[in-house]
Design a protein around this motif. Structure first.
Motif, PDB file in Angstrom:
ATOM      1  N   THR A 308      56.221  73.933   7.098  1.00 51.45           N
ATOM      2  CA  THR A 308      57.473  73.181   7.052  1.00 51.45           C
ATOM      3  C   THR A 308      57.599  72.304   8.295  1.00 51.45           C
ATOM      4  O   THR A 308      57.973  71.126   8.204  1.00 51.45           O
ATOM      5  CB  THR A 308      58.678  74.126   6.966  1.00 51.45           C
ATOM      6  N   THR A 315      57.369  74.325  -1.642  1.00 52.09           N
ATOM      7  CA  THR A 315      58.189  74.703  -2.793  1.00 52.09           C
ATOM      8  C   THR A 315      57.843  73.783  -3.956  1.00 52.09           C
ATOM      9  O   THR A 315      57.351  72.667  -3.765  1.00 52.09           O
ATOM     10  CB  THR A 315      59.694  74.554  -2.493  1.00 52.09           C
ATOM     11  N   ARG A 367      62.337  79.171   0.209  1.00 45.62           N
ATOM     12  CA  ARG A 367      63.758  78.897   0.486  1.00 45.62           C
ATOM     13  C   ARG A 367      64.359  79.982   1.393  1.00 45.62           C
ATOM     14  O   ARG A 367      65.117  79.673   2.317  1.00 45.62           O
ATOM     15  CB  ARG A 367      64.539  78.793  -0.817  1.00 45.62           C
ATOM     16  N   ARG A 370      62.862  79.617   5.032  1.00 44.98           N
ATOM     17  CA  ARG A 370      63.376  78.434   5.709  1.00 44.98           C
ATOM     18  C   ARG A 370      64.840  78.614   6.113  1.00 44.98           C
ATOM     19  O   ARG A 370      65.269  78.153   7.178  1.00 44.98           O
ATOM     20  CB  ARG A 370      63.155  77.205   4.830  1.00 44.98           C
ATOM     21  N   SER A 371      65.597  79.290   5.287  1.00 43.47           N
ATOM     22  CA  SER A 371      66.990  79.569   5.620  1.00 43.47           C
ATOM     23  C   SER A 371      67.085  80.535   6.799  1.00 43.47           C
ATOM     24  O   SER A 371      67.851  80.319   7.739  1.00 43.47           O
ATOM     25  CB  SER A 371      67.709  80.144   4.406  1.00 43.47           C
ATOM     26  N   ALA A 377      66.139  72.786   4.321  1.00 42.66           N
ATOM     27  CA  ALA A 377      66.001  73.192   2.924  1.00 42.66           C
ATOM     28  C   ALA A 377      65.151  72.160   2.184  1.00 42.66           C
ATOM     29  O   ALA A 377      65.086  70.986   2.569  1.00 42.66           O
ATOM     30  CB  ALA A 377      67.374  73.298   2.274  1.00 42.66           C
TER      31      ALA A 377
END
Length: 386
Positions: A308, A315, A367, A370-371, A377
């Motif tokens: 990321t 994703t 998800r 990453r949160s 997001a």
């Protein structure tokens, strides 16, 4: 995948000469002069517009003529055959792929068919195609067709890090995505019984180079991306260019491909993904492979967080799909598991159903991670680049 006549053979494949550094493109003529006297340069209009004068000057310095032929987006069977005709008509004795991975693959494939020497001159560190003895062939729409294997590697792979530093950042990120898969696939192939892409069991050297590429990227990828954003060459960028191009190239070819690249090939069957780079699709395959393996939770979560930060998708949303797109995901999985695909190098049998489940699982896992780690997001990909 290629096979050998003896299951006991291991094979290491590499280009005859690898040249990297700031200003390397200025030395192209000197290196090509050792290969032939009538080179054919293959480059698309954008690349040629940027580098025509520099290439012309480099060739003129060693009294080589400059003959260039254009190239479209993908290395298709028709594009390869057309280049063979141009080679024959012009009496060329060496062909140079200048640009991205498909341009380089088309040059390799046509050089092989025409029985001349060939050179790879990438203008970004966006894939490990430049060093290998194989080409990936696509349809005109970007759907995977086949791997073509050759009995030798490029006679020359030359990459100018000053050129890389002035290419878009997303190209370097794509190369990182391609190269991160190298160690994941090499270690899986080593645990199994399949051949590597070079036509024999993985060598220890190939596997070690794959791991070295991985280690370099985790240490240097983020500062290297910063360097490209600033259009400067730093030691971190030099390290990542070598990892993306040479170490990953030798590592995948002599260490082996497995699920990640097979899933990439399957993803090309989904039109939604056609605007993505090779490395972006491979990164989805890498995460899906980790899930298929039942890799440790910490390894999966760290991979998601790191990729990321690099700017790679992890994703379905980011490649234009969603967990609800069951028909498309099943088509991807079926394509990824056809007979002869590299997914069968995994050290356990893999079915299309397992691939479907792994791909769907990427969405929720990524998800959540990453949160939890305060990372952005996923944003919906709608085509036309990423």
């Amino acid at each position: 995948m290629p096979s050998t006549t003896s299951p006991s053979l291991t094979v290491l494949a590499s280009p005859s000469r690898y040249v990297q550094g700031k200003g390397a493109l200025d030395e192209l003529g000197a290196h090509l002069a050792a290969l032939g006297r009538n080179p054919l340069i293959v480059a698309d209009d954008t690349v040629w517009g940027l580098f025509s004068q520099q290439v012309t000057d480099a060739l003129a310095a060693t009294d080589l003529p400059t003959t260039r032929v254009g190239f479209e987006r993908f290395a298709t069977p028709e594009a390869v055959d057309s280049l063979v005709d141009v080679i024959a008509a012009g009496g060329h004795d060496v062909i140079v792929g200048l640009g991205g991975g498909s341009t380089i693959d088309a040059a390799k494939a046509s050089g092989h068919l025409a029985r001349i020497r060939w050179a790879s001159v990438p203008t970004a560190a966006s894939s490990d195609a430049p060093t290998s003895s194989l080409a990936v062939i696509y349809t005109a729409d970007g759907e995977f067709v086949e791997y073509r294997f050759f009995p030798r590697n490029p006679d020359l792979a030359l990459i100018d890090t000053r050129v890389v530093a002035n290419a878009p950042v997303r190209f370097l990120a794509a190369g990182i995505g391609d190269a991160l898969a190298t160690w994941l696939e090499a270690r899986a192939t080593r645990r199994g019984t399949a051949d590597a892409m070079a036509g024999g069991r993985p060598t220890r050297a190939g596997t070690a180079l794959a791991e070295l590429s991985w280690d370099i990227l985790w240490e240097n990828a983020l500062p290297a991306l910063d360097a490209v954003a600033a259009h400067v060459v730093t030691p971190a960028l030099e390290a990542v260019v070598e990892a993306n191009t040479l170490l990953s190239g030798l590592g995948f070819e002599s260490g082996g491909l497995a699920a990640a690249h097979a899933i990439h090939n399957g993803l090309t069957a989904a039109p939604q993904t056609h605007g993505l780079t090779h490395g972006q699709k491979v990164n989805i395959g890498s995460l899906a492979q980790l899930i298929l393996e039942g890799a440790p939770t910490a390894e999966i979560e760290d991979f998601i967080a790191f990729t990321t930060q690099v700017g790679l998708p992890n994703t379905l949303t980011e490649i234009g799909l969603s967990p609800e797109d069951r028909d498309e995901i099943e088509a991807v999985a079926e394509a990824a598991t056809v007979e002869g695909e590299t997914i069968h190098a995994m050290p356990f049998p893999v079915t299309a159903g397992q691939v479907v489940d792994a791909l769907i699982a990427t969405e929720g896992i990524s998800r959540r991670v990453r949160s939890e780690r305060g990372l952005p997001a996923p944003e919906l990909y709608t085509g036309g680049g990423h």
